[in-house]
Design a protein around this motif. Sequence first.
Motif, PDB file in Angstrom:
ATOM      1  N   UNK A 107      58.417  15.887 -28.612  1.00  0.00           N
ATOM      2  CA  UNK A 107      57.318  15.677 -27.678  1.00  0.00           C
ATOM      3  C   UNK A 107      57.794  14.964 -26.426  1.00  0.00           C
ATOM      4  N   UNK A 108      56.902  14.918 -25.412  1.00  0.00           N
ATOM      5  CA  UNK A 108      57.202  14.245 -24.152  1.00  0.00           C
ATOM      6  C   UNK A 108      55.968  13.507 -23.678  1.00  0.00           C
ATOM      7  N   UNK A 109      56.205  12.326 -23.094  1.00  0.00           N
ATOM      8  CA  UNK A 109      55.085  11.542 -22.600  1.00  0.00           C
ATOM      9  C   UNK A 109      55.518  10.168 -22.135  1.00  0.00           C
ATOM     10  N   UNK A 110      54.570   9.234 -21.974  1.00  0.00           N
ATOM     11  CA  UNK A 110      54.900   7.878 -21.526  1.00  0.00           C
ATOM     12  C   UNK A 110      55.818   7.156 -22.513  1.00  0.00           C
ATOM     13  N   UNK A 111      56.540   6.167 -22.031  1.00  0.00           N
ATOM     14  CA  UNK A 111      57.504   5.442 -22.858  1.00  0.00           C
ATOM     15  C   UNK A 111      56.873   4.879 -24.123  1.00  0.00           C
ATOM     16  N   UNK A 158      58.395  20.198 -38.352  1.00  0.00           N
ATOM     17  CA  UNK A 158      57.052  20.541 -38.813  1.00  0.00           C
ATOM     18  C   UNK A 158      56.378  19.387 -39.526  1.00  0.00           C
ATOM     19  N   UNK A 159      57.129  18.679 -40.371  1.00  0.00           N
ATOM     20  CA  UNK A 159      56.561  17.533 -41.091  1.00  0.00           C
ATOM     21  C   UNK A 159      56.136  16.436 -40.124  1.00  0.00           C
ATOM     22  N   UNK A 173      56.068  19.464 -28.352  1.00  0.00           N
ATOM     23  CA  UNK A 173      56.990  20.505 -27.893  1.00  0.00           C
ATOM     24  C   UNK A 173      57.254  21.456 -29.059  1.00  0.00           C
ATOM     25  N   UNK A 174      57.121  22.756 -28.808  1.00  0.00           N
ATOM     26  CA  UNK A 174      57.375  23.747 -29.842  1.00  0.00           C
ATOM     27  C   UNK A 174      58.830  23.667 -30.312  1.00  0.00           C
ATOM     28  N   UNK A 175      59.053  23.993 -31.579  1.00  0.00           N
ATOM     29  CA  UNK A 175      60.396  23.869 -32.122  1.00  0.00           C
ATOM     30  C   UNK A 175      61.361  24.852 -31.478  1.00  0.00           C
ATOM     31  N   UNK A 176      62.504  24.329 -31.080  1.00  0.00           N
ATOM     32  CA  UNK A 176      63.615  25.142 -30.575  1.00  0.00           C
ATOM     33  C   UNK A 176      64.891  24.364 -30.841  1.00  0.00           C
ATOM     34  N   UNK A 177      65.810  24.963 -31.570  1.00  0.00           N
ATOM     35  CA  UNK A 177      67.050  24.286 -31.940  1.00  0.00           C
ATOM     36  C   UNK A 177      68.147  24.583 -30.925  1.00  0.00           C
TER      37      UNK A 177
END
Length: 317
Positions: A107-111, A158-159, A173-177
Amino acid sequence: MLPAGKVLAFAAQGERRCLGVRRAAGRIVCPYGAVLDGASAKDQCARCARLDRSRSVAADTMADDPRPYGVYLAYFGPGLIKVGITAVERGPARLVEQGAVAYAWLGRGPLMAARRAEALLGSALAVPDRFGKATKRAARGALPPVPERAAELAQLHGAARRLPGWPETLQPVEFACADHTELFGLDRIPGEVAELGGMTSGMEIVGEVLTGVGPDVYLRLVGEGEEAAGGAGAGRGAVTGVAGGTSLGGATDRAGVESGTGASSRAGGVVAVMDARVLSGWVLGAAVGRVTTAPVRAVGSGMREGEEEKGRQEGLF
């Protein structure tokens, strides 16, 4: 830069000095002129380190940082996945610095939202926030195929997303390896790897770069009667200057490999891993000889007590 095939031939000169305090524009010279332990990966004295941590995201003393942060899962080997955060503007640089074999964004967001998610994974799923150097190195010798790494990351991703209490301001954020096998040249690391110990003044390292993983540089060392490809004498492939931050034990005979029984052998053809951070603070000059004189030891024989636990990050929440 230390590309594969580059020949290094350098010596530590004088004393290893503290590199001072890091600031946005660079570094402030250590006012104490402190001398550092040649075997430590730390490039600061205790007083400069304390000053650095007085304004640090890692030390939770910079909670007002307005930059967006990303939460990631970093894979180092089977069963070795950690959670961490990094400023979005840095992209995957933090993952490369740590030597992560593969990773995925959560994920992305504030600190503070990123910090809460990091703490949530630690408390609810027992996901650690770090692994020690020895653990990471050992795992590189027995990595599963890329699909298996991705599957393990996907399962934890996912967990984590299904956990109650996920911060509302953290955008998932959607999973991407992303895998670093090619970037790090992991296929060039052999099964048997020794370790280069800390430097003292006058010690020399002569060898050919195989690859680099985070701060670790893998070298094929030159022993008595040998010469690295391209020549490893003074002035050929030599490194000079003051060692700063490089990204990429017991005494032994010249380039001998220390064993549990005290027996040693010449380092010709031996592959050894060096934590390049131990070079920070040294003045590096051209090697005078043609062999490695820094201590070389069998993996795990020189671990300092408590090394794996030093610097464990405190929880903010």
